[in-house]
Write an enzyme that holds these catalytic residues in place. Sequence first.
Site, PDB file in Angstrom:
ATOM      1  N   TYR A  68      16.185 -98.412   5.513  1.00  0.00           N
ATOM      2  CA  TYR A  68      17.617 -98.352   5.133  1.00  0.00           C
ATOM      3  C   TYR A  68      17.496 -97.398   3.618  1.00  0.00           C
ATOM      4  CZ  TYR A  68      16.625-102.783   2.136  1.00  0.00           C
ATOM      5  OH  TYR A  68      16.464-103.773   1.111  1.00  0.00           O
ATOM      6  N   GLU A  69      18.664 -97.212   3.295  1.00  0.00           N
ATOM      7  CA  GLU A  69      18.942 -96.346   2.274  1.00  0.00           C
ATOM      8  C   GLU A  69      18.033 -94.483   2.617  1.00  0.00           C
ATOM      9  OE1 GLU A  69      20.840 -95.065  -0.600  1.00  0.00           O
ATOM     10  OE2 GLU A  69      20.954 -97.319  -0.450  1.00  0.00           O
ATOM     11  N   GLY A  70      18.389 -94.425   3.920  1.00  0.00           N
ATOM     12  CA  GLY A  70      17.518 -93.144   4.478  1.00  0.00           C
ATOM     13  C   GLY A  70      16.262 -93.358   4.924  1.00  0.00           C
ATOM     14  N   GLN A  95      13.416 -88.855   4.111  1.00  0.00           N
ATOM     15  CA  GLN A  95      13.109 -88.922   2.808  1.00  0.00           C
ATOM     16  C   GLN A  95      12.182 -87.686   2.782  1.00  0.00           C
ATOM     17  OE1 GLN A  95      14.325 -90.833   0.149  1.00  0.00           O
ATOM     18  NE2 GLN A  95      15.298 -91.887   1.728  1.00  0.00           N
TER      19      GLN A  95
END
Lengths: 596, 596
Positions: free
Chosen positions: A439-441, A446
């Site tokens: 999650y969050e990319g 990244q």
Amino acid sequence: MPEYKAPIADIRFVLEEYLEVSRYAALQGFDGLDADDIAALLEGAARICEGVAQPLNRVGDEVGCRFRDGEVTTPPGFREAYRAFAEGGWIGLALDSRYGGKGLPGVLSEAVYEVLSGANMAFSGYIELSEAVFTAIHAAGSEEQKRLYLGKLSGGEWTGAMHLTEPQAGSDLRLVRTRAEPQADGTYRITGSKTFITNAEHDLAPNIVNLVLARISGAPDGGGGLSLFIVPKYLPDENDEPGERNAVRCLSIEHKMGLRAAPTGVIAYDGATGFLVGEPNRGLAAMFVMVNDARLGVALQGLSIAEAAYQNAAAYAKERLQGRPVAGVPGGNRDAVPIVDHPDVRRMLLVMRSFTEGARALGLWVALQIDLSKRAADPAERARADRLVALLTPVIKAHFTDGGFEVADLAIQCFGGYGYIRETGIEQFLRDVRITRIYEGTNGIQALDLVRRKLTLDDGAALAEFLALVADDIAAARAIPALESEAAAVARALSDAQEAADWMRGRLPEGLLDPAGGATDFLRLFGLLAMGWTWLRVLVITERRSARRPEGDRTMRAKQMTGRFYILRMLPETDMLKRRATMGAADLMALAAEDF
Amino acid sequence: MPEYKAPIADIRFVLEEYLEVSRYAALQGFDGLDADDIAALLEGAARICEGVAQPLNRVGDEVGCRFRDGEVTTPPGFREAYRAFAEGGWIGLALDSRYGGKGLPGVLSEAVYEVLSGANMAFSGYIELSEAVFTAIHAAGSEEQKRLYLGKLSGGEWTGAMHLTEPQAGSDLRLVRTRAEPQADGTYRITGSKTFITNAEHDLAPNIVNLVLARISGAPDGGGGLSLFIVPKYLPDENDEPGERNAVRCLSIEHKMGLRAAPTGVIAYDGATGFLVGEPNRGLAAMFVMVNDARLGVALQGLSIAEAAYQNAAAYAKERLQGRPVAGVPGGNRDAVPIVDHPDVRRMLLVMRSFTEGARALGLWVALQIDLSKRAADPAERARADRLVALLTPVIKAHFTDGGFEVADLAIQCFGGYGYIRETGIEQFLRDVRITRIYEGTNGIQALDLVRRKLTLDDGAALAEFLALVADDIAAARAIPALESEAAAVARALSDAQEAADWMRGRLPEGLLDPAGGATDFLRLFGLLAMGWTWLRVLVITERRSARRPEGDRTMRAKQMTGRFYILRMLPETDMLKRRATMGAADLMALAAEDF
């Protein structure tokens, strides 16, 4: 049942001796804070996290969230715990004090966040998401929106949720389809559905401030046509209290591998009332205002689980008797020795510990740079800190979450069969932390962000500044004879990183293909360098301290040995990573897609 | 719901082209088997595994085994499935045909086992444990015991279980405390309790043949005082049918991270009747008769989960649309491309696939060596095969189970958020396979076995023979110009392994401390070398085939590219591993135990 003790001594070491936060007394939020204040804050956080949040970590996993008729019931005890955190003032530590926040430095708030997430990662999300929504509205909302929502969020009266993902739009938010129809009264009617939305429905608070990414009718396709809306669960009435129920509903929640005390649901908007935040079609930008904060938060979740897993593995290794003493290890004629006496178990514990302590120092260093990027007096200093944060954010998000997973996995291995059963709670760490790599990319995203955007940020200034910083610290360490090998090892990692980065930048003009093929290896190389650099700086401090007190102290000696282990055992991987990162993508793309 | 297709084409490639099993027609069990027989066997296995075992994999995880009043109920459908396997003749494929086995080569039986475990790893254990118990009784039991038990086990009428672990005796069986009191009638009264015992209580068969490690009263302490006993759940009556209930009871079963359809319980012996197998105080030796088979079986579980996870990740990557086309990748102006077109996703898929295909070829090569060690006409050939098996067994047990875990983890990453929810079944692979790194000797124990016993086996003959084999194959590959880089890469890995092995052997006389500190890194180095060597041999075959058919065939081209990927991307790790493996243990032991 796992134990958890907030690692206050090490956090204080990082804040006071590594970061020397007292040097920043001129900055807003840092003014008037002394070491005693910091200690008191951390001890208070430890008390409530250890006493209230951590005891609910198991029940959160075992019972999880329950869904019925559109409503989510959190696990037993969560409501009371949430109230205790809200009433204790533990929400919004670093948020704007004009809107009910405590106005503390972010670096302190993040230190507390590590403790909260280490105690109960699922529980920590309720607070973290409220703070994220605060940040987005604070940055882009109208004065009226700020007045109405920010105090409720920072006080914990209401909570927040971010609604981004749709079934066809995960890593790729350009594909979002939820629609927003402008109404005569200036509001919007939101229609569509989303998936994997966390904390958008629960029973901890009487209202939920949902931030929803949607496309206004007629807006362009792609990311540039998305806008951000506040879609409260209950529309605030004239007294700012929850009024009419809004047409935003949770249709179901997922059964997940872990993080079961955080509801992740399918959300439907059936003509829900939404309030535009900021400019139309600028929704992605409004969301990305908080991306560095949010990714740092996820990175710290990786660290926090690593700390919790290490503590339990170390305790078990000292008490579990198994196996003959290895020659050279004290143990005499005992039938069996504690497994901590076996070199391979030591190796695992040192991998875990050196990651954890190094990540704490590096993570809080990044948090401090975020503070500097917002609060430093000198605009050039702010800009420089901002560049360093932008560069290192994808690195620590991926490296710390991969590391947290690896440490949780090693903890299971230290426990053997006892690590595989649910009763001991060790395997929960692995299941919980696994989501942080997604999650969050995702960590692959990244890596792409690092090679595609961050290496070339400000024409490479961010990269050059960071590498120069590392080079300076290597030079400083070289002046200390005891650190000769360690400085040399970090210098080799630096040269590997420089070489790979040059290669990446050289290839980018031809397209992303080759850099993308090596992105994950490059990110890991960069992560190892950043960790090795951090440890080298820590070793400089511990060397100075032992020069002052040659009799030494036990904690500092342990830190020295842990840091040396990291630099000498872990960093040699950079050579291989450099080679892999610069192989190009030809071998990856050689197979036809249909041959997989 | 995950899909699973038995990888018959690749298994046939390994058996027919890589191992050329037709060359062994002179050996017992191999005689009269032709390619059609093998194909028919594999297709039959595929049918029942895909059709009967695999559809129960989810319910096995979701419902799991239930415990009530001392009895275990297996998940819905398991009883019928077990009966179908028993009636279909799928138990005891490689067991002695004089006792109801099918007498097939072990290499074929292991190939079928991969498919069974890939379809449903928990289910496969019921069959595997019966075969293990057969093997132990076959090797050490009396004629009467063989007559009574072996046919029941090989026909699947009764099942088997191994009782070794006790709370204080896991990796360290010397500490076993369960007692055996000799009785006037030649039987023993068994008293004590054990933990983590798999399949010792369930409802699939009317009787369970428990093999229990216990200490006869007055026997010496330590491993040399342990004996092996048959402790049937029901004592056979005069008609060899289940008679009186024996005092061996399951007190509870564990709630586990995975493998939930296999009951793992606490077992108590309350004066249970036991029958000594073999000589008193030779129990460990009787158990270790089957240790190579059992560890190969666990290694293949790692492979099997890797195959299942890869298949699902590859299918998903071809269908999931997300993200812009990367420059150089066909995709034109499409909004989003299948994620298989992203280089980083390809990288993950190739890591998964190159591990899986390489492990299959290497694992079945070891299985063939086990056959040769038992069945070859020439005693020298038998002894040599036995040495190679002894050397490579700990390597593949650890390397394949670590690899299986890594592949399962990458599959989750390919699925993103969908990999984290239980519904898709992807995260189950990771939870199930995690135990393979712990049971049948933790992977740390395998590493110690490798450096302590196997490197010096027959004064190093096993090691020397294996390294010579690799060197010969490198020389053969060097004769093929297209394989120049690949041969050179394997040669570097060989030289790293040789150097590290020499270092290990040089240190052993001073004690185990330094070798133990590097054991895990050394095992991984050895595993990479064995895999790289296997791939190089496969590439020689595919090169010869494409020389014969220059137009090529698609499968062989895919195999070439996969093998090259493995050798050129994965093997460079050996240099770092060599350095780590030979660092000694000083830095590991520098901290006092209480400082962890």
